[in-house]
Write a protein that holds these residues in place. Sequence first.
Motif, PDB file in Angstrom:
ATOM      1  N   LEU A 192     -19.733  41.802  16.948  1.00 18.85           N
ATOM      2  CA  LEU A 192     -19.179  42.722  15.961  1.00 18.85           C
ATOM      3  C   LEU A 192     -20.292  43.631  15.462  1.00 18.85           C
ATOM      4  N   GLY A 193     -20.041  44.940  15.448  1.00 19.25           N
ATOM      5  CA  GLY A 193     -21.065  45.861  14.961  1.00 19.25           C
ATOM      6  C   GLY A 193     -20.733  47.297  15.306  1.00 19.25           C
ATOM      7  N   ASP A 194     -21.768  48.048  15.661  1.00 24.77           N
ATOM      8  CA  ASP A 194     -21.639  49.448  16.065  1.00 24.77           C
ATOM      9  C   ASP A 194     -22.363  49.650  17.384  1.00 24.77           C
ATOM     10  N   ALA A 195     -21.756  50.405  18.290  1.00 31.44           N
ATOM     11  CA  ALA A 195     -22.430  50.776  19.531  1.00 31.44           C
ATOM     12  C   ALA A 195     -23.345  51.965  19.244  1.00 31.44           C
ATOM     13  N   GLN A 196     -24.533  51.922  19.821  1.00 30.07           N
ATOM     14  CA  GLN A 196     -25.509  52.980  19.583  1.00 30.07           C
ATOM     15  C   GLN A 196     -25.096  54.261  20.297  1.00 30.07           C
ATOM     16  N   THR A 197     -25.265  55.399  19.623  1.00 32.04           N
ATOM     17  CA  THR A 197     -24.996  56.693  20.243  1.00 32.04           C
ATOM     18  C   THR A 197     -26.280  57.518  20.265  1.00 32.04           C
ATOM     19  N   SER A 198     -26.284  58.575  21.076  1.00 26.09           N
ATOM     20  CA  SER A 198     -27.498  59.375  21.221  1.00 26.09           C
ATOM     21  C   SER A 198     -27.131  60.791  21.639  1.00 26.09           C
ATOM     22  N   ASP A 199     -28.135  61.674  21.642  1.00 26.22           N
ATOM     23  CA  ASP A 199     -27.923  63.033  22.136  1.00 26.22           C
ATOM     24  C   ASP A 199     -27.593  63.031  23.622  1.00 26.22           C
ATOM     25  N   ASP A 200     -28.114  62.033  24.357  1.00 29.35           N
ATOM     26  CA  ASP A 200     -27.786  61.942  25.781  1.00 29.35           C
ATOM     27  C   ASP A 200     -26.287  61.750  25.966  1.00 29.35           C
ATOM     28  N   LEU A 201     -25.672  60.878  25.172  1.00 29.92           N
ATOM     29  CA  LEU A 201     -24.229  60.654  25.260  1.00 29.92           C
ATOM     30  C   LEU A 201     -23.475  61.951  24.980  1.00 29.92           C
ATOM     31  N   THR A 202     -23.852  62.629  23.900  1.00 23.67           N
ATOM     32  CA  THR A 202     -23.175  63.875  23.543  1.00 23.67           C
ATOM     33  C   THR A 202     -23.290  64.902  24.659  1.00 23.67           C
ATOM     34  N   ARG A 203     -24.480  65.065  25.188  1.00 24.86           N
ATOM     35  CA  ARG A 203     -24.700  66.063  26.240  1.00 24.86           C
ATOM     36  C   ARG A 203     -23.933  65.708  27.516  1.00 24.86           C
ATOM     37  N   ASN A 204     -23.898  64.430  27.870  1.00 21.39           N
ATOM     38  CA  ASN A 204     -23.215  64.018  29.099  1.00 21.39           C
ATOM     39  C   ASN A 204     -21.699  64.158  29.001  1.00 21.39           C
ATOM     40  N   VAL A 205     -21.154  64.050  27.789  1.00 27.62           N
ATOM     41  CA  VAL A 205     -19.697  64.138  27.632  1.00 27.62           C
ATOM     42  C   VAL A 205     -19.238  65.571  27.397  1.00 27.62           C
ATOM     43  N   VAL A 206     -19.850  66.269  26.428  1.00 22.62           N
ATOM     44  CA  VAL A 206     -19.350  67.601  26.055  1.00 22.62           C
ATOM     45  C   VAL A 206     -20.248  68.744  26.521  1.00 22.62           C
ATOM     46  N   GLY A 207     -21.420  68.440  27.088  1.00 22.78           N
ATOM     47  CA  GLY A 207     -22.235  69.489  27.682  1.00 22.78           C
ATOM     48  C   GLY A 207     -23.450  69.917  26.900  1.00 22.78           C
ATOM     49  N   SER A 208     -23.429  69.792  25.560  1.00 22.30           N
ATOM     50  CA  SER A 208     -24.560  70.253  24.759  1.00 22.30           C
ATOM     51  C   SER A 208     -24.495  69.654  23.363  1.00 22.30           C
ATOM     52  N   GLU A 209     -25.686  69.328  22.818  1.00 25.40           N
ATOM     53  CA  GLU A 209     -25.748  68.870  21.424  1.00 25.40           C
ATOM     54  C   GLU A 209     -25.435  70.013  20.464  1.00 25.40           C
ATOM     55  N   ALA A 210     -25.532  71.267  20.948  1.00 21.29           N
ATOM     56  CA  ALA A 210     -25.259  72.418  20.091  1.00 21.29           C
ATOM     57  C   ALA A 210     -23.791  72.486  19.687  1.00 21.29           C
ATOM     58  N   PHE A 211     -22.907  71.824  20.454  1.00 19.65           N
ATOM     59  CA  PHE A 211     -21.483  71.849  20.144  1.00 19.65           C
ATOM     60  C   PHE A 211     -21.107  70.844  19.057  1.00 19.65           C
ATOM     61  N   GLY A 212     -21.933  69.830  18.848  1.00 16.78           N
ATOM     62  CA  GLY A 212     -21.636  68.760  17.903  1.00 16.78           C
ATOM     63  C   GLY A 212     -22.259  67.469  18.388  1.00 16.78           C
ATOM     64  N   ARG A 213     -21.875  66.339  17.777  1.00 18.95           N
ATOM     65  CA  ARG A 213     -22.431  65.065  18.232  1.00 18.95           C
ATOM     66  C   ARG A 213     -21.474  63.916  17.941  1.00 18.95           C
ATOM     67  N   PHE A 214     -21.630  62.842  18.736  1.00 21.09           N
ATOM     68  CA  PHE A 214     -20.877  61.609  18.545  1.00 21.09           C
ATOM     69  C   PHE A 214     -21.668  60.651  17.660  1.00 21.09           C
ATOM     70  N   ASP A 215     -20.956  59.917  16.825  1.00 20.24           N
ATOM     71  CA  ASP A 215     -21.546  58.855  16.016  1.00 20.24           C
ATOM     72  C   ASP A 215     -20.678  57.607  16.126  1.00 20.24           C
ATOM     73  N   ALA A 216     -21.336  56.442  16.131  1.00 22.27           N
ATOM     74  CA  ALA A 216     -20.620  55.176  16.265  1.00 22.27           C
ATOM     75  C   ALA A 216     -19.711  54.931  15.067  1.00 22.27           C
ATOM     76  N   ASP A 217     -18.585  54.262  15.320  1.00 23.28           N
ATOM     77  CA  ASP A 217     -17.622  53.999  14.248  1.00 23.28           C
ATOM     78  C   ASP A 217     -16.984  52.623  14.404  1.00 23.28           C
ATOM     79  N   GLY A 218     -17.710  51.668  14.987  1.00 23.62           N
ATOM     80  CA  GLY A 218     -17.206  50.306  15.082  1.00 23.62           C
ATOM     81  C   GLY A 218     -17.124  49.799  16.510  1.00 23.62           C
ATOM     82  N   TYR A 219     -17.454  48.504  16.685  1.00 23.72           N
ATOM     83  CA  TYR A 219     -17.415  47.875  18.002  1.00 23.72           C
ATOM     84  C   TYR A 219     -17.162  46.397  17.805  1.00 23.72           C
ATOM     85  N   TRP A 220     -16.291  45.853  18.635  1.00 21.54           N
ATOM     86  CA  TRP A 220     -16.190  44.403  18.704  1.00 21.54           C
ATOM     87  C   TRP A 220     -15.854  44.012  20.140  1.00 21.54           C
TER      88      TRP A 220
END
Length: 395
Positions: A179-207
Amino acid sequence: MKPNISRLVQAVMLSMALPAALSMPAQANQWQVNGFVGQGYVAADGSEFIVGEPGDTFDVTEAALHLSWRPDENLRLAGAARYRQWGNLDESGLSVDYLFAEYKFILEQGYLGARGGLFKSEAGFYTSTRDVSFTRPGIMLPQSVYSDYLRDALLHITGGELFGGHPVFDGSLEWHLTLGDAQTSDDLTRNVVGSEAFGRFDADGYWGADLEYQDDSLRLGLTYFDAKSRYQSHLGGPFADGSLRSKHWIVSAQYRVNFLEITSEYLHWDRYVGGVFVPPELGILEVRGYGYYLDVRGYLPGDVELFVRYDHQVLDESDPDGDKLVATGVPGYFGYAHDWTIGTRWLPTKDWMVAAEYHKIDGAAWVTPILLPNPAVQDEDWSLFAIEISYKFQW
């Protein structure tokens, strides 16, 4: 592209220097220090996956230093520093790989334990060891189950975990509840949406929950986890604020007899997207997908391994050929990937390993950026070659 020698030197210096700094007075049997250094080369034909525009890269460098201290038989404190550059999927940098405290109760048969801090997920056979070249089954893991573009979101957990191990039949049964939070990073954001300039992902719960049985020849596993994240968009970007939730099931099996080993894992996911690229009037979009692989491996004399692997992934099980993508202007081959791999690993000594593998791929389901695919630099049929040299050490 020239080899990034300076980054490799930094990684080696880190691995050699930290043990001296961490060697505080302690009994030898209470401390354990180990790590590894790896340098690779990747070339691709028909894709910029990992390699970028040049078509090949030496920016495939890994190094880690692991430290563990047991002040008594029940308590363990563990931490690790990691350096990783994985082409254009993972920018170079030094970071904490894990840092946790763990207490284990020894039972008459088996054990129970708890840990808290930053630790690795136990999803599937290879998630917790995927960043160590000696403990994963190839330079690249099967992308259908262990996608590199989602690596950061599914690998590191900040929180708590209960675990245990018990003898069953002629083997052992191990389990984990997390139980916790999965770590997120700029690498995740860039790989999914293309650029950190568009926004970013943040963890919101994991189990999650993981169950694994193992005896001399058989290994079986079952994993479930539920990971949530939220997306905070930047003004003027192509995406809106939103949320992403992923529910994953992994079924794993491995059988080994004599010199032959057969491994297969199946992953099924449900992903729920609200906002981001989904118009508000559509509410929550649910997408179900799946992936699986079959790996056949031979252990030959002279510490040589040969393997053949088939890896299959479909992003939307209701659209296995990607026909829905065509309606949006994206070629259908971005909805699936079929990968045939042949590879080898050789350990000339117990501390050194040389690995090489060749991938022949049909489709581009795991090519980044996932939400903004670029058909101009990605063919439907493409190939990838990788080689890596690794060295491990222990004090």
